[in-house]
Design a protein around this motif. Sequence first.
Motif, PDB file in Angstrom:
ATOM      1  N   ILE A   1       1.193  -1.281  -0.069  1.00 16.02           N
ATOM      2  CA  ILE A   1      -0.038  -0.543  -0.251  1.00 16.02           C
ATOM      3  C   ILE A   1       1.287   1.085   0.231  1.00 16.02           C
ATOM      4  N   ASP A   2       2.261   1.238   1.245  1.00 13.47           N
ATOM      5  CA  ASP A   2       2.621   2.626   0.803  1.00 13.47           C
ATOM      6  C   ASP A   2       3.659   2.678  -0.730  1.00 13.47           C
ATOM      7  N   ARG A   3       3.769   1.719  -1.231  1.00 10.89           N
ATOM      8  CA  ARG A   3       4.813   1.431  -2.269  1.00 10.89           C
ATOM      9  C   ARG A   3       4.057   1.943  -3.713  1.00 10.89           C
ATOM     10  N   TYR A   4       2.574   1.480  -3.638  1.00 15.15           N
ATOM     11  CA  TYR A   4       1.822   1.684  -4.506  1.00 15.15           C
ATOM     12  C   TYR A   4      -0.215   2.598  -4.527  1.00 15.15           C
ATOM     13  N   GLY A   5       0.221   2.848  -3.442  1.00 17.16           N
ATOM     14  CA  GLY A   5      -1.075   3.785  -3.027  1.00 17.16           C
ATOM     15  C   GLY A   5      -1.405   5.092  -3.737  1.00 17.16           C
ATOM     16  N   ASP A   6      -0.261   6.204  -4.050  1.00 24.32           N
ATOM     17  CA  ASP A   6       0.238   6.790  -4.578  1.00 24.32           C
ATOM     18  C   ASP A   6      -0.214   6.866  -6.325  1.00 24.32           C
ATOM     19  N   ARG A   7       0.462   5.014  -6.458  1.00 22.38           N
ATOM     20  CA  ARG A   7       0.428   5.522  -7.866  1.00 22.38           C
ATOM     21  C   ARG A   7      -1.361   5.338  -8.606  1.00 22.38           C
ATOM     22  N   PHE A   8      -2.317   4.084  -7.914  1.00 26.25           N
ATOM     23  CA  PHE A   8      -3.223   3.836  -8.006  1.00 26.25           C
ATOM     24  C   PHE A   8      -3.856   4.010  -6.999  1.00 26.25           C
ATOM     25  N   ARG A   9      -5.569   3.342  -7.235  1.00 27.41           N
ATOM     26  CA  ARG A   9      -6.581   3.658  -5.971  1.00 27.41           C
ATOM     27  C   ARG A   9      -6.324   1.966  -5.523  1.00 27.41           C
ATOM     28  N   ILE A  10      -6.024   2.462  -4.258  1.00 21.24           N
ATOM     29  CA  ILE A  10      -6.428   0.806  -3.729  1.00 21.24           C
ATOM     30  C   ILE A  10      -7.492   0.801  -2.441  1.00 21.24           C
ATOM     31  N   GLU A  11      -8.468   0.190  -3.692  1.00 18.05           N
ATOM     32  CA  GLU A  11     -10.247  -0.477  -2.943  1.00 18.05           C
ATOM     33  C   GLU A  11      -9.929  -1.803  -1.816  1.00 18.05           C
ATOM     34  N   LEU A  12      -9.866  -2.326  -1.202  1.00 19.86           N
ATOM     35  CA  LEU A  12      -9.467  -3.329   0.184  1.00 19.86           C
ATOM     36  C   LEU A  12     -10.923  -3.939  -0.053  1.00 19.86           C
ATOM     37  N   VAL A  13     -11.286  -5.461  -0.152  1.00 23.29           N
ATOM     38  CA  VAL A  13     -12.297  -5.929  -0.096  1.00 23.29           C
ATOM     39  C   VAL A  13     -12.204  -6.968   0.819  1.00 23.29           C
ATOM     40  N   ASP A  14     -13.546  -7.267   0.806  1.00 26.44           N
ATOM     41  CA  ASP A  14     -13.750  -8.419   1.993  1.00 26.44           C
ATOM     42  C   ASP A  14     -14.182  -9.459   1.532  1.00 26.44           C
ATOM     43  N   LEU A  15     -14.149 -10.492   0.184  1.00 24.99           N
ATOM     44  CA  LEU A  15     -14.896 -10.961  -0.636  1.00 24.99           C
ATOM     45  C   LEU A  15     -14.521 -13.003  -0.671  1.00 24.99           C
ATOM     46  N   GLY A  16     -13.971 -12.768  -0.322  1.00 19.86           N
ATOM     47  CA  GLY A  16     -13.023 -13.950  -0.364  1.00 19.86           C
ATOM     48  C   GLY A  16     -11.509 -14.203  -0.236  1.00 19.86           C
ATOM     49  N   SER A  17     -10.981 -14.990  -0.946  1.00 23.02           N
ATOM     50  CA  SER A  17      -9.595 -15.634  -1.155  1.00 23.02           C
ATOM     51  C   SER A  17      -9.238 -14.455  -2.544  1.00 23.02           C
TER      52      SER A  17
END
Length: 256
Positions: A221-237
């Motif tokens: 997250i720290d490495r790429y969070g400013d390059r693309f939008r990261i959305e965390l999900v709880d949908l399985g594996s």
Amino acid sequence: MHRETRRPDGTRIHYTATGPATGTALTLIHGWGCDRGDFDPIVKHLPPEVRVLAVDLAEHGDSRSDRGTWTIEEFARDVAAVLAAESVDSAVVAGHSLGGAVAVETARRLPDLVTQVIALDALHYLSLFPAQSEEDVQALLQPFREDFAGAMRGMVEAGSPEGTDPSLVDSYIRKMASVRQPGGLLALEGLARWDMDAALREVAQPIVLFAVRSIITQEAIDRYGDRFRIELVDLGSHHFPVESPAETAKLLAGEL
């Protein structure tokens, strides 16, 4: 509709076309060792007016190739061949796992056609996506060369958080262990040699990553969070598109 296009090198790429023949195409790219059939349940939950193209990459699913080059760039040419065959002039490209890398590379190759990239638990695995040293590449591949099935099991289990249905894990292992060779192993090598950081420097289109919360690391997250939008999900594996097709369809539709 099940369709096929043939590339100049003889590679035959199979894909499924759903929805209207015009408009922005949502192009779906499966992960390594998988196929376009993984997206069938998702397509059923998408609005009927969405144009969908689900692609089998070379030597996956029904697609066949005896080419000598197995790189992420070459897989992106597989996708580009489908977009050309369908006369697509605007596309959102979504990919799961290895397919996320292919989606980014397709956006780099087709900057005037691809409007957005959607990654489904892709791009954040630091042992794969940043440029690897030759030593790291060989260390990744050696277990697959020595015991392909065993290494495959380890890979799938690493992407299966606690609580994942064991029968699902076994089904993923069986499916991915049967990937056609030598294309399967060569495709993994191509992924290990791909330099995502270099690709990202050239891709101007917006990128969103839907990442499994319990798998992604803070370092990623720290490495790429400013390059693309990261959305965390709880949908399985790691294979949540298969496990939660309705919810995955909702995520995709929300980006269109």
